[in-house]
Design an enzyme around this catalytic site. Structure first.
Site, PDB file in Angstrom:
ATOM      1  N   GLN A  90     -31.364  60.538 -10.224  1.00  0.00           N
ATOM      2  CA  GLN A  90     -30.992  60.477 -11.558  1.00  0.00           C
ATOM      3  C   GLN A  90     -30.971  61.552 -12.178  1.00  0.00           C
ATOM      4  O   GLN A  90     -30.137  62.047 -13.024  1.00  0.00           O
ATOM      5  CB  GLN A  90     -31.357  59.001 -12.181  1.00  0.00           C
ATOM      6  CG  GLN A  90     -31.125  57.978 -11.574  1.00  0.00           C
ATOM      7  CD  GLN A  90     -31.389  56.857 -12.444  1.00  0.00           C
ATOM      8  OE1 GLN A  90     -31.330  56.933 -13.660  1.00  0.00           O
ATOM      9  NE2 GLN A  90     -32.159  55.781 -11.930  1.00  0.00           N
ATOM     10  N   ALA A 119     -31.744  54.798 -20.994  1.00  0.00           N
ATOM     11  CA  ALA A 119     -32.888  55.664 -21.294  1.00  0.00           C
ATOM     12  C   ALA A 119     -33.387  56.529 -20.404  1.00  0.00           C
ATOM     13  O   ALA A 119     -33.907  57.757 -20.730  1.00  0.00           O
ATOM     14  CB  ALA A 119     -33.917  54.584 -21.758  1.00  0.00           C
ATOM     15  N   CYS A 120     -33.171  56.236 -19.032  1.00  0.00           N
ATOM     16  CA  CYS A 120     -33.506  56.964 -17.946  1.00  0.00           C
ATOM     17  C   CYS A 120     -32.627  57.766 -17.095  1.00  0.00           C
ATOM     18  O   CYS A 120     -32.530  58.080 -16.009  1.00  0.00           O
ATOM     19  CB  CYS A 120     -34.412  56.303 -16.990  1.00  0.00           C
ATOM     20  SG  CYS A 120     -33.500  54.778 -16.024  1.00  0.00           S
ATOM     21  N   GLY A 121     -31.363  57.837 -17.783  1.00  0.00           N
ATOM     22  CA  GLY A 121     -30.301  58.587 -17.019  1.00  0.00           C
ATOM     23  C   GLY A 121     -29.347  57.517 -16.335  1.00  0.00           C
ATOM     24  O   GLY A 121     -29.490  56.375 -16.502  1.00  0.00           O
TER      25      GLY A 121
END
Length: 283
Positions: A90, A119-121
């Site tokens: 990611q 939030a984490c891509g």
């Protein structure tokens, strides 16, 4: 600098030609989301589907065309995501941008570019997970159609493209029944828009899901095409060009028969070939 994922993906494809079928290895154009992330203030500017490679150039071109920057000096720093808490795959799909100090562009017009946020891509796996979370069911293995019906779809689509015949500049999305009868067709400068019109028409006439229909689009089959057809319950999708890697992944996930390179008496089947009945020529 982290190296972005490759631009090609290997797959097995079944070639149906003149009543015969054979399989071989093929290469697909890789399709993955790219998140363009501003570092200060920290926010996602846009998420766009792309073929990995030249991601910084894509980012700069996007920011310039949208009026965020006016010259290369407006970008202080640009890099792939280095957050170790984000999965490595990611991180390769996130470009972090730091603008020069004192530059405060109007970012509100960019809201139309949000495909998804995370939030984490984002990555292909995240895109598939988003579809799963929407609760779309795996499409049932029926109907089965003959290769001869598939062969005839491009000519029927082209014959019905009135505006294309006059201008030569439009994409089309067509809806067929399993006998190959053209039921509806819409044109637009964007093939995604044409498909939206086709599905919207079916929704307004209370014809969804399209579980006993075939959709054919001009151009190629991308993630967005498969996403829209998954929502509409379409079991068979055809195009005159190649699908992307992520389109094939979606088709496998939801049991869709995905056909590409449909030209004359030949086409490639990338997933769920069991819906295609092939009569072998004798003699």
């Amino acid at each position: 600098m982290t190296k972005p994922p490759g631009s090609k993906t290997k797959t097995t494809v079944w070639i149906v030609e003149k009543g015969q079928v054979r399989s071989r290895q093929d290469q697909l154009t890789t399709e993955e989301p790219l998140e363009i992330r501003l570092m200060s203030p920290r926010r996602t500017l846009a998420v766009t589907m792309r073929t990995p490679g030249a991601d910084f150039e894509l980012t700069v071109g996007f920011l310039y065309s949208e009026g965020v920057i006016s010259c290369k000096e407006d970008i202080q720093r640009m890099s792939y995501c280095v957050d170790e808490s984000v999965d490595g795959e990611q991180r390769q799909n996130i470009v972090n941008v730091t603008l020069r100090e004192g530059l405060n562009p109007d970012l509100q017009p960019l809201e139309r570019h949000f495909y998804t946020t995370s939030a984490c891509g984002v990555c292909g796996k995240a895109s598939l997970e988003a579809l799963r979370l929407r609760g779309y069911p795996v499409i049932l293995p029926e109907p089965v159609v003959t290769a001869e019906i598939i062969y005839n779809l491009p000519d029927k689509l082209r014959a019905a493209q009135g505006i294309f015949n006059a201008t030569g500049g439009l994409h089309a999305a067509a809806l067929f029944d399993i006998q190959g009868q053209l039921l509806n067709l819409h044109e637009d400068v964007g093939r995604h828009n044409a498909l939206d019109k086709l599905i919207g028409s079916a929704l307004l006439s209370q014809e969804l899901p399209l579980s006993h229909h075939i959709v054919m689009v001009s151009g190629r089959s991308s993630f967005e095409i498969l996403q829209k057809c998954t929502a509409a319950g379409v079991p068979i999708i055809c195009s005159v060009s190649a699908p992307s890697s992520l389109a094939v992944s979606v088709a496998k996930e939801f049991g869709i028969t995905l056909i590409g390179f449909l030209r004359g008496e030949r086409f490639n089947v990338y997933t769920s070939i069991e819906r295609i009945s092939v009569f072998t020529n004798k003699g």
